[in-house]
Enzyme design. Structure first.
Site, PDB file in Angstrom:
ATOM      1  N   GLU A  26      51.079  51.388  29.772  1.00  0.00           N
ATOM      2  CA  GLU A  26      50.697  52.469  28.857  1.00  0.00           C
ATOM      3  C   GLU A  26      51.823  53.494  28.751  1.00  0.00           C
ATOM      4  OE1 GLU A  26      47.026  54.305  30.118  1.00  0.00           O
ATOM      5  OE2 GLU A  26      46.890  55.503  28.283  1.00  0.00           O
ATOM      6  N   GLU A 174      37.968  52.463  25.819  1.00  0.00           N
ATOM      7  CA  GLU A 174      37.066  53.428  26.478  1.00  0.00           C
ATOM      8  C   GLU A 174      36.443  54.374  25.448  1.00  0.00           C
ATOM      9  OE1 GLU A 174      38.767  55.193  30.050  1.00  0.00           O
ATOM     10  OE2 GLU A 174      38.805  53.216  31.005  1.00  0.00           O
ATOM     11  N   TYR A 240      37.854  50.588  38.296  1.00  0.00           N
ATOM     12  CA  TYR A 240      38.922  50.948  39.234  1.00  0.00           C
ATOM     13  C   TYR A 240      38.368  51.038  40.652  1.00  0.00           C
ATOM     14  CZ  TYR A 240      42.170  52.013  35.453  1.00  0.00           C
ATOM     15  OH  TYR A 240      43.012  51.914  34.376  1.00  0.00           O
ATOM     16  N   GLU A 296      41.342  46.666  32.477  1.00  0.00           N
ATOM     17  CA  GLU A 296      41.849  47.703  33.386  1.00  0.00           C
ATOM     18  C   GLU A 296      41.157  47.532  34.734  1.00  0.00           C
ATOM     19  OE1 GLU A 296      42.185  51.766  32.032  1.00  0.00           O
ATOM     20  OE2 GLU A 296      42.563  51.093  29.970  1.00  0.00           O
ATOM     21  N   GLN A 345      48.678  49.710  36.649  1.00  0.00           N
ATOM     22  CA  GLN A 345      49.473  49.301  35.526  1.00  0.00           C
ATOM     23  C   GLN A 345      50.781  48.703  36.053  1.00  0.00           C
ATOM     24  OE1 GLN A 345      49.934  52.318  32.548  1.00  0.00           O
ATOM     25  NE2 GLN A 345      47.763  52.825  32.511  1.00  0.00           N
TER      26      GLN A 345
HETATM   27  O1  AHR Z   1      44.976  53.517  33.422  1.00  0.00           O
HETATM   28  C1  AHR Z   1      44.808  54.889  33.274  1.00  0.00           C
HETATM   29  C2  AHR Z   1      43.672  55.246  32.347  1.00  0.00           C
HETATM   30  O2  AHR Z   1      42.458  54.840  32.913  1.00  0.00           O
HETATM   31  C3  AHR Z   1      43.662  54.591  30.988  1.00  0.00           C
HETATM   32  O3  AHR Z   1      44.466  55.236  30.068  1.00  0.00           O
HETATM   33  C4  AHR Z   1      42.237  54.692  30.596  1.00  0.00           C
HETATM   34  O4  AHR Z   1      41.846  53.685  29.706  1.00  0.00           O
HETATM   35  C5  AHR Z   1      41.492  54.663  31.911  1.00  0.00           C
HETATM   36  O5  AHR Z   1      40.563  55.663  31.990  1.00  0.00           O
END
Ligand code: AHR
Length: 494
Positions: A26, A174, A240, A296, A345
Site C-alpha cells: 500500500e 473495508e 489481523y 489482509e 504488507q
Molecule cells: O494494512 C493497513 C490497513 O489495515 C489497510 O489500509 C486497511 O485496509 C486495514 O484496516
C-alpha cells in the site's frame, strides 16, 4: 496426549492455490516509496526505479500476486493523478497514513511494470468510498482496452501501446470502515452497481472481488452473499493478529510470554473465521465458486518507538514466523474455499518480508517462512489426520503443533510443521501412508531461535534464518519428528 499425525499421500483433497502466498503493498509509510520504488535517479541500485535487492528477494519467493494501491489508501486514490509525465503528477497529502506528501511517482504504469518484473499477477483495488463509477470504469478501460477509445488512446500516449492483462480487481476496500463507513445493505447495492462497469475487454477476464467482512462480522458476509453472490468471483475477509487490544496492541519485540501465547492463539482464530464465514458462503454458493480472498492478514503490533505511528513500521521476530506458518497450514486446510491471501504488507509495514534502512535491506523471519513454504504453491493438498498435545499457559490451552502436507507435480511430498510452544520441544509421530518410506529420502529445513523475540537487524541480518533440519528418525512407515520449541519445519519426502 501425544502429537500423532497420519498423512495419506494418496488421498488428494484439492489444490493449494499459490495465490494464498500473495502480497499486499500500500501507499503507506515506507511500503512503496523507499521499500520498492526509489526512482531511476536513486543511488540505491535499481532497475527502472525499482530497487534491485527487493526485486531479487521477491522473485526468489515466487510472489504470485500483488495487491495495490491499498488498503484504506485505495478509497482515497484517484488513478488519474498517477499517470503521465512524473513532473506533472499531483503532489498531495496522504491523509490516511502519516500526513506525508504523496507525489504520485508510483502509479499504474510503475505498478504494472513491477508486476511484470516479478512475474506476479496484479490485483488492483478500486475506489468506491470516494470515487465514482465512471472513474473506476475508466481505469479498467485505460488498462485493458485494446481498441480506439479515449482511455486506451491516453494509455498509448503515456507509453504503453498494448493493453495490460489484469485479472484481479477489488471493488472497494473495508467499505464498513475507512472505505466509506457503509452498512452491508448499502455496500451490496453499490457493489452491484460499480461492478457492472468493470468490463471485460477483448479476451481479458476480470475476477471481481467484493469487499468483505471485518473479522467476525458474519452479517456482512450474509448480506453480501445473499444480494450479490452471482455478481462476484471472490469475497474478501480481513483479519489481523493483534496480541492485546486496538489502543495498545503490544510491542513487536521485548514482549512477555503471555503475549507470545495470545498472539499464537489469535493466529489460530483464523481457522474459526474461515469455517464460519465459509459456512455462510456455502448457503448461497454450495459449489464454492466464489473464492474467499483473505486480502489482509498478519500481525499488527505497536509501531517501533521513535517512528511515525502512521507508518505502521514494526520489527519481525520468530513469533511472526510462527504466525505465518500457522496461517499457511490453516489456508491449506481450507483450500476448497480460500483462493487467495495477501499478507499485510510486503515491505516496511506491519508483518513485512523485508525491512529497509536507506540502501540496506534485511529479510525477516516471515520472509523465510514464505521461502520454505513455496514448495506448496499449486500443490495437491493431502489428507492429514491426527491430534496435537496441548500447549498451556496461564490456565489457557491451545494445540502445541500445526501440520499440513501436499504433493507437488513431481510426486514429492512436503510436510510443514510448527511447534508453537515457547518452552517445550514437540515430538510428532508421523505415519506416512501411500509412500514406501524404505525407498524414500527425507530432507528438511528449520527456522527456529533461542528467544521469543529473536529477529534480524541491519547489524545482524542473519540472526534468524533457515538451516538444515536433522530431527527426523525413520521407523518403518512412520517418522518421529523432533521439533525444538518455537520452530517451523518443512520436510521433503521423495
Ligand atoms: O494494512 C493497513 C490497513 O489495515 C489497510 O489500509 C486497511 O485496509 C486495514 O484496516
Amino acid at each position: 496426549m501425544g502429537n500423532n499425525v497420519i498423512i495419506n499421500a494418496d488421498v488428494a483433497k484439492g489444490t493449494i492455490n499459490k495465490n494464498i502466498y500473495g502480497h499486499f503493498a500500500e501507499h503507506l509509510g515506507r511500503g512503496i516509496y523507499e521499500g520498492i520504488w526509489v526512482g531511476e535517479d536513486s543511488s540505491i541500485p535499481n532497475t527502472n526505479g525499482v530497487r534491485n535487492d527487493v526485486l531479487e528477494a521477491l522473485k526468489n519467493i515466487n510472489i504470485p500476486v500483488l495487491r495495490w494501491p491499498g488498503g484504506c489508501f485505495a478509497d482515497e486514490y484517484h488513478w488519474k493523478d498517477g499517470i503521465g509525465p512524473k513532473e506533472n503528477r499531483k503532489r498531495m497529502i496522504n491523509t490516511h497514513w502519516g500526513g506525508v506528501v504523496e507525489d504520485n511517482s508510483f502509479g499504474t504504469h510503475e505498478f504494472m511494470m513491477l508486476c511484470e518484473m516479478l512475474g506476479a499477477e496484479p490485483y488492483i483495488c478500486g475506489n468506491v468510498g470516494s470515487g465514482t463509477v465512471q472513474e473506476m470504469s475508466e481505469w479498467v478501460e485505460y488498462m485493458t482496452f485494446e481498441g480506439e477509445s479515449p482511455m486506451a488512446n491516453w494509455r498509448r500516449e503515456n507509453g504503453q501501446e498494448e493493453p495490460w492483462k489484469l485479472k484481479y480487481f477489488g471493488v472497494g476496500n473495508e467499505n464498513w470502515g475507512c472505505g466509506g463507513n457503509m452498512r452491508p445493505e448499502y455496500y451490496a447495492d453499490l457493489y452491484r452497481r460499480y461492478q457492472t462497469y468493470v468490463r471485460n475487454y477483448g479476451d481479458n477476464r476480470i475476477y471481481k472481488i467484493a469487499g468483505g467482512a471485518n473479522v467476525d462480522d458474519y452479517n456482512w458476509t450474509e448480506v453480501l452473499m445473499k444480494n450479490a453472490h452471482w455478481m462476484m468471483d471472490g469475497l474478501s475477509l480481513h483479519y489481523y493478529t493483534i496480541p492485546k487490544e486496538w489502543a495498545d496492541k503490544g510491542p513487536a519485540t521485548g514482549f512477555p510470554e503471555d503475549e507470545w501465547f495470545t498472539t499464537l492463539k489469535k493466529a489460530l482464530h483464523m481457522d474459526t473465521l474461515i469455517t464460519k464465514h465459509g459456512t455462510i458462503m456455502d448457503k448461497y454458493d454450495p459449489d464454492k465458486r466464489v473464492g474467499m480472498i483473505i486480502d489482509e492478514w498478519g500481525t499488527w503490533f505497536n509501531p517501533e518507538p521513535g517512528t511515525n505511528p502512521g507508518f505502521l513500521y514494526q520489527q519481525n521476530t520468530i513469533r511472526d514466523a510462527l504466525v505465518a506458518g500457522i496461517h499457511f497450514n490453516i489456508f491449506h486446510t481450507h483450500a476448497d474455499r480460500v483462493q487467495m491471501a495477501n499478507i499485510a504488507q510486503t515491505i516496511n509495514v506491519l508483518q513485512a518480508m523485508m525491512l529497509t534502512e536507506g540502501e540496506k535491506m534485511i529479510l525477516t523471519p516471515t520472509y523465510h517462512v514464505f521461502d520454505m513454504f513455496k514448495v506448496h504453491h499449486d500443490a495437491t493438498l493431502l489428507a492429514v489426520d491426527g491430534q496435537s498435545s496441548d500447549y498451556e499457559l496461564g490456565g489457557e490451552s491451545i494445540p502445541q503443533t500445526s501440520v499440513s502436507a501436499s504433493k507437488d507435480a513431481d510426486g514429492k511430498v512436503h510436510i510443514s510443521l510448527c511447534n508453537l510452544d515457547h518452552q517445550n520441544g514437540a515430538d510428532i509421530d508421523v505415519e506416512l501412508r501411500g509412500i514406501d518410506l524404505g525407498a524414500a529420502t527425507i530432507s528438511g529445513k528449520i527456522l527456529t531461535a533461542e528467544t521469543m523475540d529473536a529477529h534480524n537487524t541491519f547489524e545482524q541480518p542473519e540472526n534468524v534464518k533457515p538451516v538444515e533440519f536433522n530431527g527426523v528418525e525413520t521407523n518403518g512407515q512412520s517418522v518421529k519428528v523432533s521439533l525444538p520449541p518455537m520452530s517451523v519445519v518443512v520436510l521433503a519426502v521423495e
